[in-house]
Structures are given as C-alpha cells and as structure tokens.
Design a protein around this motif. Sequence first.
Motif, mmCIF file in Angstrom:
data_model
loop_
_atom_site.group_PDB
_atom_site.id
_atom_site.type_symbol
_atom_site.label_atom_id
_atom_site.label_comp_id
_atom_site.label_asym_id
_atom_site.label_seq_id
_atom_site.Cartn_x
_atom_site.Cartn_y
_atom_site.Cartn_z
ATOM 1 N N THR A 1 -3.549 0.682 -9.058
ATOM 2 C CA THR A 1 -3.824 -0.167 -8.331
ATOM 3 C C THR A 1 -4.314 -1.445 -9.021
ATOM 4 O OG1 THR A 1 -4.648 1.314 -6.553
ATOM 5 C CG2 THR A 1 -5.650 -1.025 -6.484
ATOM 6 N N PRO B 1 -3.708 6.399 -8.104
ATOM 7 C CA PRO B 1 -4.698 5.569 -7.739
ATOM 8 C C PRO B 1 -5.165 4.291 -8.969
ATOM 9 C CG PRO B 1 -5.094 7.265 -7.136
ATOM 10 C CD PRO B 1 -4.066 7.936 -7.852
ATOM 11 N N ALA C 1 -6.586 -5.332 -12.735
ATOM 12 C CA ALA C 1 -7.592 -4.551 -11.449
ATOM 13 C C ALA C 1 -8.700 -5.334 -11.384
ATOM 14 C CB ALA C 1 -7.860 -2.996 -11.887
ATOM 15 N N THR D 1 -1.610 -1.362 -4.169
ATOM 16 C CA THR D 1 -2.716 -0.538 -3.737
ATOM 17 C C THR D 1 -2.110 0.926 -3.644
ATOM 18 O OG1 THR D 1 -4.036 -2.250 -2.796
ATOM 19 C CG2 THR D 1 -4.681 -0.036 -2.539
ATOM 20 N N LEU E 1 0.959 -1.096 -0.172
ATOM 21 C CA LEU E 1 -0.002 -0.180 0.101
ATOM 22 C C LEU E 1 0.842 1.356 -0.174
ATOM 23 C CD1 LEU E 1 -2.737 1.522 0.319
ATOM 24 C CD2 LEU E 1 -2.261 1.200 2.694
ATOM 25 N N SER F 1 -3.243 4.675 -2.807
ATOM 26 C CA SER F 1 -4.452 5.450 -2.163
ATOM 27 C C SER F 1 -4.364 6.645 -2.705
ATOM 28 C CB SER F 1 -4.378 5.528 -0.556
ATOM 29 O OG SER F 1 -3.123 5.885 -0.292
ATOM 30 N N GLN G 1 -0.417 -7.833 -4.854
ATOM 31 C CA GLN G 1 -0.923 -6.660 -4.737
ATOM 32 C C GLN G 1 -0.171 -5.268 -4.744
ATOM 33 O OE1 GLN G 1 -4.636 -6.827 -4.897
ATOM 34 N NE2 GLN G 1 -4.232 -4.387 -5.278
#
Length: 124
Positions: A91, A88, A40, A121, A11, A123, A119
């Motif tokens: 992601t 973003p 995605a 991600t 993240l 933000s 993964q």
Amino acid sequence: QVQLVESGGGLVQAGGSLRLSCAASGLTFSSYAMGWFRQAPGKEREFVAAIMRSGDNTYYTNSVKGRFTISRDNTKNTVYLQMDSLKPEDTAVYYCAAVYSNYLRVSANGYDYWGQGTQVTVSS
C-alpha cells in the motif's frame, strides 16, 4: 512540457493484482530509462523497479521480485508495472519517473521527471 501521467491504481484485496500505466509526453520516450517508486504514509519514497531504454534490462527491489513486472512500449510512450500477489505492505502512492540515461537508477535523486502518483491500497 514533459508530462508523466500514472493510472491504474485502486483498492484490491491481498493476493490480487493491479496493472499500473504511466503515459509520457513531451519527451523522446525511447531515450529515457524509466522507474517506479512508491511512498507509504510516514515513510520515505522508495525504489520499486527500473527498466532500460529498450526494455532489455530491468531491476527490482528485493521485496517485489517475483511479484512485480516492469515493462514498456516505446511505440505508445508508456511504461507499465504489473503487480501480482499484492500484500498490505504494498500500500502506497506509486510514482513513475524518467531519466535521460540508459543506466538503471535506484535513487530518486537520479531522475529528471516525475508523475503525480497513483494510490494503491491493498486490504488484508
């Protein structure tokens, strides 16, 4: 048995950076062109970047040009994806793939082996 193992996902805030790694085993790594793809939620898997066997030629999808850099270390059987200025919309689950060829391939169907994915991600 061929294995591709991705790592480095996580993240991060928009504008940040991540470096993905993909360690290969069970194959003669320097004989394979390598690629990175991403998927995605609710979308098809899409091409991100590819690199030739020796690393002297690379190719990127337009949306990551100037922000992502693919590289490889054939002494470590590893391919990398340096991701800067993340957005973003980056992601996704990121996958590395290998093809026994020295052509840069953008179609997922053209690859022989795949990793399990990592993964990423971003933000806002």
